[in-house]
Design a protein around this motif. Sequence first.
Motif, PDB file in Angstrom:
ATOM      1  N   GLY A   1       1.558  -4.382   4.906  1.00 58.00           N
ATOM      2  CA  GLY A   1       0.543  -4.230   3.862  1.00 58.00           C
ATOM      3  C   GLY A   1      -0.762  -4.937   4.193  1.00 58.00           C
ATOM      4  N   PRO A   2      -0.728  -6.249   4.487  1.00 55.82           N
ATOM      5  CA  PRO A   2      -1.975  -6.929   4.850  1.00 55.82           C
ATOM      6  C   PRO A   2      -2.593  -6.395   6.142  1.00 55.82           C
TER       7      PRO A   2
ATOM      8  N   ILE B   1      -7.151  -3.453   8.492  1.00 53.54           N
ATOM      9  CA  ILE B   1      -7.718  -2.337   9.262  1.00 53.54           C
ATOM     10  C   ILE B   1      -8.690  -1.539   8.399  1.00 53.54           C
ATOM     11  N   PHE B   2      -8.299  -1.240   7.160  1.00 52.28           N
ATOM     12  CA  PHE B   2      -9.203  -0.502   6.265  1.00 52.28           C
ATOM     13  C   PHE B   2     -10.491  -1.293   6.009  1.00 52.28           C
TER      14      PHE B   2
ATOM     15  N   GLU C   1       4.257   4.183   2.889  1.00 50.70           N
ATOM     16  CA  GLU C   1       4.312   2.953   2.099  1.00 50.70           C
ATOM     17  C   GLU C   1       4.395   1.766   3.054  1.00 50.70           C
ATOM     18  N   PHE C   2       3.543   0.785   2.825  1.00 46.40           N
ATOM     19  CA  PHE C   2       3.538  -0.419   3.654  1.00 46.40           C
ATOM     20  C   PHE C   2       3.853  -1.620   2.776  1.00 46.40           C
ATOM     21  N   LYS C   3       4.898  -2.358   3.158  1.00 42.57           N
ATOM     22  CA  LYS C   3       5.299  -3.575   2.453  1.00 42.57           C
ATOM     23  C   LYS C   3       5.435  -4.689   3.476  1.00 42.57           C
ATOM     24  N   GLY C   4       5.593  -5.896   3.005  1.00 41.67           N
ATOM     25  CA  GLY C   4       5.801  -7.030   3.900  1.00 41.67           C
ATOM     26  C   GLY C   4       4.561  -7.312   4.722  1.00 41.67           C
TER      27      GLY C   4
ATOM     28  N   ILE D   1       0.846  -1.179   0.000  1.00 39.81           N
ATOM     29  CA  ILE D   1       0.000   0.000   0.000  1.00 39.81           C
ATOM     30  C   ILE D   1       0.886   1.235   0.000  1.00 39.81           C
ATOM     31  N   LYS D   2       0.637   2.126  -0.956  1.00 42.10           N
ATOM     32  CA  LYS D   2       1.381   3.377  -1.058  1.00 42.10           C
ATOM     33  C   LYS D   2       0.361   4.508  -1.127  1.00 42.10           C
TER      34      LYS D   2
END
Length: 147
Positions: free
Chosen positions: A127-128, A133-134, A121-124, A115-116
């Motif tokens: 991201g999940p 949460i969303f 930016e969320f990786k690894g 997610i960017k």
Amino acid sequence: MKSQDFPATIPQAIDDAPSPNEAQINQAIPSKGGSKSEMDDSVLLRRATRWLVILGATMFGAVFLVSAAFTIYSQSWVVELAREHFAATVGLPFAALAALCLVIILEISSGTIQIKGLGFEFKGAGGPLVMWIFCFLAIASAIKILW
């Protein structure tokens, strides 16, 4: 150099060239830290784990419904609580479960979640987690709006 040192045609040069063996090919290809069988095992383990989580979530939902039905049948005060606060007692746990299943199914079908946006930016593993949460907040908001 003499003209006889060079092959007369390009196909003859290709035929005369020694073919590389598998060890030479593997040395020329950069590795990501493991052999192909180790990477295949890692992918297989991830897929199996994801499906086990989905199976566990389904089992949790089934056990929750059966135990809730038994408790409602045997305890009259639970009926009142469930009627007055159904969204909180049943809706939110199932919203969390639905968000988890949605994130896992999306990850299975499209690969790792990254997610960017807005300077972050969320990786690894992030991201999940952010995606869950969303999803949970969206489902919980829908329950709040519609209830």
